[in-house]
Design a protein around this motif. Structure first.
Motif, mmCIF file in Angstrom:
data_model
loop_
_atom_site.group_PDB
_atom_site.id
_atom_site.type_symbol
_atom_site.label_atom_id
_atom_site.label_comp_id
_atom_site.label_asym_id
_atom_site.label_seq_id
_atom_site.Cartn_x
_atom_site.Cartn_y
_atom_site.Cartn_z
ATOM 1 N N VAL A 90 0.843 -1.204 0.000
ATOM 2 C CA VAL A 90 0.000 0.000 0.000
ATOM 3 C C VAL A 90 0.873 1.247 0.000
ATOM 4 O O VAL A 90 0.558 2.239 -0.664
ATOM 5 C CB VAL A 90 -0.953 -0.015 1.215
ATOM 6 C CG1 VAL A 90 -1.807 1.241 1.244
ATOM 7 C CG2 VAL A 90 -1.845 -1.247 1.173
ATOM 8 N N ARG A 91 1.969 1.198 0.715
ATOM 9 C CA ARG A 91 2.877 2.354 0.749
ATOM 10 C C ARG A 91 3.429 2.657 -0.647
ATOM 11 O O ARG A 91 3.465 3.816 -1.079
ATOM 12 C CB ARG A 91 4.012 2.101 1.728
ATOM 13 C CG ARG A 91 4.892 3.324 1.954
ATOM 14 C CD ARG A 91 6.179 3.274 1.184
ATOM 15 N NE ARG A 91 7.109 2.310 1.738
ATOM 16 C CZ ARG A 91 8.331 2.127 1.258
ATOM 17 N NH1 ARG A 91 8.744 2.820 0.204
ATOM 18 N NH2 ARG A 91 9.134 1.224 1.780
ATOM 19 N N ALA B 21 2.026 1.875 -3.461
ATOM 20 C CA ALA B 21 0.894 2.382 -4.244
ATOM 21 C C ALA B 21 0.694 3.868 -3.975
ATOM 22 O O ALA B 21 0.429 4.655 -4.894
ATOM 23 C CB ALA B 21 -0.368 1.601 -3.901
ATOM 24 N N SER B 22 0.849 4.278 -2.720
ATOM 25 C CA SER B 22 0.650 5.686 -2.355
ATOM 26 C C SER B 22 1.779 6.574 -2.880
ATOM 27 O O SER B 22 1.553 7.709 -3.293
ATOM 28 C CB SER B 22 0.530 5.831 -0.838
ATOM 29 O OG SER B 22 1.773 5.632 -0.189
ATOM 30 N N THR C 149 -1.766 0.938 -8.746
ATOM 31 C CA THR C 149 -2.791 0.071 -8.163
ATOM 32 C C THR C 149 -2.132 -1.253 -7.776
ATOM 33 O O THR C 149 -1.029 -1.572 -8.235
ATOM 34 C CB THR C 149 -3.931 -0.192 -9.156
ATOM 35 O OG1 THR C 149 -3.383 -0.784 -10.351
ATOM 36 C CG2 THR C 149 -4.648 1.092 -9.516
ATOM 37 N N LYS D 69 -3.783 -8.292 -3.810
ATOM 38 C CA LYS D 69 -4.784 -7.766 -2.864
ATOM 39 C C LYS D 69 -5.427 -8.897 -2.062
ATOM 40 O O LYS D 69 -5.606 -8.781 -0.842
ATOM 41 C CB LYS D 69 -5.892 -7.030 -3.630
ATOM 42 C CG LYS D 69 -5.643 -5.572 -3.906
ATOM 43 C CD LYS D 69 -6.937 -5.003 -4.470
ATOM 44 C CE LYS D 69 -6.759 -3.585 -4.935
ATOM 45 N NZ LYS D 69 -8.013 -3.060 -5.529
ATOM 46 N N LEU E 159 3.608 6.345 3.938
ATOM 47 C CA LEU E 159 2.306 6.379 3.265
ATOM 48 C C LEU E 159 1.653 7.756 3.453
ATOM 49 O O LEU E 159 1.170 8.363 2.495
ATOM 50 C CB LEU E 159 1.414 5.276 3.842
ATOM 51 C CG LEU E 159 0.060 4.982 3.189
ATOM 52 C CD1 LEU E 159 -0.447 3.609 3.647
ATOM 53 C CD2 LEU E 159 -0.999 6.016 3.489
ATOM 54 N N HIS F 90 -0.121 10.437 -2.321
ATOM 55 C CA HIS F 90 -1.471 9.865 -2.287
ATOM 56 C C HIS F 90 -1.804 9.320 -0.894
ATOM 57 O O HIS F 90 -1.992 8.107 -0.714
ATOM 58 C CB HIS F 90 -1.604 8.746 -3.326
ATOM 59 C CG HIS F 90 -1.421 9.211 -4.736
ATOM 60 N ND1 HIS F 90 -2.416 9.843 -5.451
ATOM 61 C CD2 HIS F 90 -0.333 9.164 -5.553
ATOM 62 C CE1 HIS F 90 -1.963 10.153 -6.658
ATOM 63 N NE2 HIS F 90 -0.705 9.761 -6.744
ATOM 64 N N GLU G 69 -4.451 9.356 0.523
ATOM 65 C CA GLU G 69 -5.780 8.733 0.507
ATOM 66 C C GLU G 69 -5.701 7.208 0.404
ATOM 67 O O GLU G 69 -6.700 6.516 0.604
ATOM 68 C CB GLU G 69 -6.631 9.289 -0.633
ATOM 69 C CG GLU G 69 -6.202 8.903 -2.037
ATOM 70 C CD GLU G 69 -5.120 9.805 -2.629
ATOM 71 O OE1 GLU G 69 -4.832 9.660 -3.835
ATOM 72 O OE2 GLU G 69 -4.572 10.651 -1.886
ATOM 73 N N CYS G 70 -4.507 6.691 0.121
ATOM 74 C CA CYS G 70 -4.354 5.232 0.066
ATOM 75 C C CYS G 70 -4.545 4.583 1.437
ATOM 76 O O CYS G 70 -4.630 3.348 1.523
ATOM 77 C CB CYS G 70 -2.977 4.857 -0.495
ATOM 78 S SG CYS G 70 -2.907 4.949 -2.296
ATOM 79 N N LEU H 41 -7.395 2.424 1.203
ATOM 80 C CA LEU H 41 -7.110 1.080 0.699
ATOM 81 C C LEU H 41 -6.622 0.178 1.833
ATOM 82 O O LEU H 41 -7.004 -0.994 1.911
ATOM 83 C CB LEU H 41 -6.059 1.164 -0.415
ATOM 84 C CG LEU H 41 -5.592 -0.151 -1.041
ATOM 85 C CD1 LEU H 41 -6.769 -0.899 -1.670
ATOM 86 C CD2 LEU H 41 -4.515 0.119 -2.100
#
Length: 442
Positions: free
Chosen positions: A163-164, A166-167, A172, A178, A203, A208, A210-211, A214
């Protein structure tokens, strides 16, 4: 594909190659170069053993010799050179029970977390991409090397790292990756607080933040930050808001500068709302007294995640004052600067503005106009050097003692009283006036 290596990285690789060993730049630095980003550091992987690497360079020191890492010092810069290795069985979901060195680059790359981090490069062989990392960069996708459940079972921190990344990159996460995260997120309980903290901050300060939504959807926050789940599940039936406490928090994160203290403040600022929520007879929600509860919860979480005391102190104060509203009047601004601290006042203003921008349109123009007015008065106070703290008071404790005040607690009480008079009227900040007031205060 050609990647421009820094001269010193190229020199280290060439020295190793000239002595019969393989050597490549590897991992995140290769990924970042392909993306046009400037790598934070350059890692080099080699078929040479640590002992062989050390024999080839004049200045080295052992960084993680048990894992094959030697630091090479070259013209004042340090570069980590790590021997190809195979990780043994992971007994605890955190680290391998043993590490075996190998002469095979492919075996070394196979143990890495994500395809975009499993590429190697040197000028002689070009890009070595065995797992489709370049393709995944093109697709802007985070995908595990090989079986995602195996990768996450080896080191559970990779769950949060997915996730980090991705941010940070705006990527994605692949569906199979996932699904493995959803199944194995509870394993994050095995990871140390310090490692969780590092990834969470990266993160939050990313492009981002907002991740974190997620992370909630994949069950990660339920393990590392259950307080956030409570916010996501708390509605705000009030004209001032249009979404849950958690969604408001996510919007607020995106409206503030990517600074560690500021982003942490926005993460925590409404954390006390779920506990303080009430609903009146008209079905309107209220959250009276949530700020002190949020401050305590922020302190509890930050202690749990082993944050340093300086960050904790600043965040705790900003969370407490995040909803402290004042009129755009110069006396009120001076008092608030004194109350919050001159150092933190600009951060307080950023927090107030981000909080407002993350609310509904209801009275937004008036709220922002109020903040604009406060900002103008703040600048006026700075420019005219008005006194708002004891350090700027025209007299100090020594002056009072010389004037006949007995040393002790009374000195501090008098200084505080004098400061209050000066905050009320800055022209009073003269030695003559203040010393003349001592007798009346006593």
């Amino acid at each position: 594909m050609q990647i421009v290596l820094p001269d010193k990285v190229r020199r280290i690789i060439q020295v190793l190659q000239a002595n019969g060993y393989e050597a490549y730049a590897v991992g995140g630095c290769v990924r970042d170069r392909i993306l046009g980003r400037e790598p934070e550091d350059w890692d080099i992987t080699t078929s040479a053993s640590p002992k062989e690497t050390k024999s080839l360079f004049a200045r080295t020191f052992d960084t993680g010799i048990e894992h094959g890492t030697v630091s090479v010092l070259l013209d004042g810069e340090t570069f980590e050179v790590t021997t190809y290795r195979i990780d043994g069985k992971y007994e605890d979901g955190r680290r391998p029970g043993e590490v075996r060195f190998t002469r095979s680059l492919s075996e070394d790359l196979l143990r890495r977390d994500f395809t975009i981090n499993a590429m190697a490069y040197n000028d002689e062989d070009g890009l070595v991409d065995l797992f489709g990392g370049l393709e995944d960069i093109g697709r802007r996708t985070i995908r595990c090397v090989g079986n995602p459940e195996e990768r996450f079972s080896e080191d559970a921190l990779r769950i949060l790292r997915a996730v980090r990344f991705a941010s940070q990159l705006g990527f994605t996460i692949a569906e199979d990756t996932k699904e493995a995260i959803r199944r194995l997120a509870p394993n994050l309980r095995k990871i140390s607080a310090e490692r969780i903290q590092t990834e969470l901050v990266k993160l939050l300060v990313s492009p981002h933040p907002e991740c974190i939504r997620l992370a909630y959807e994949l069950g990660i926050t339920q393990v590392i930050l259950p307080e956030f789940d409570a916010m996501m599940e708390t509605k705000q039936e009030t004209p001032h808001h249009f979404c849950s406490v958690g969604e408001h928090t996510i919007h607020a994160l995106s409206h503030i500068a990517p600074d560690k203290t500021l982003r942490l403040t926005m993460l925590f600022h409404d954390m006390g709302k779920p506990a303080k929520k009430t609903v009146d007879e008209e079905q309107v929600a209220h959250f009276k007294g949530h700020a002190p509860v949020s401050r305590q919860m922020a302190a509890d979480v930050m202690h749990r995640l082993k944050f340093d005391n300086d960050t904790l102190r600043k965040v705790e104060k900003l969370v407490y004052f995040h909803d402290y509203r004042i009129p755009a009047e110069i006396k009120s601004v001076r008092r608030t600067m004194n109350k919050i601290g001159v150092e933190l006042f600009p951060d307080y203003m950023q927090v107030r503005r981000a909080d407002t921008l993350a609310q509904s349109d209801y009275q937004r123009e008036e709220k922002l106009a109020n903040l604009d007015g406060i900002e103008r008065l703040y600048q006026e106070i700075l420019e005219s050097r008005q006194c708002v703290s004891l350090k700027d008071l025209a007299v100090n404790g020594s002056d009072l003692i010389k004037a006949g005040v007995e040393p002790g607690p009374k000195v501090g009480e008098i200084l505080k009283a004098l400061l209050e008079e000066v905050i009320e009227e800055p022209k009073r900040n003269t030695v003559e006036y203040l010393l003349g007031r001592v007798g009346a205060i006593l």
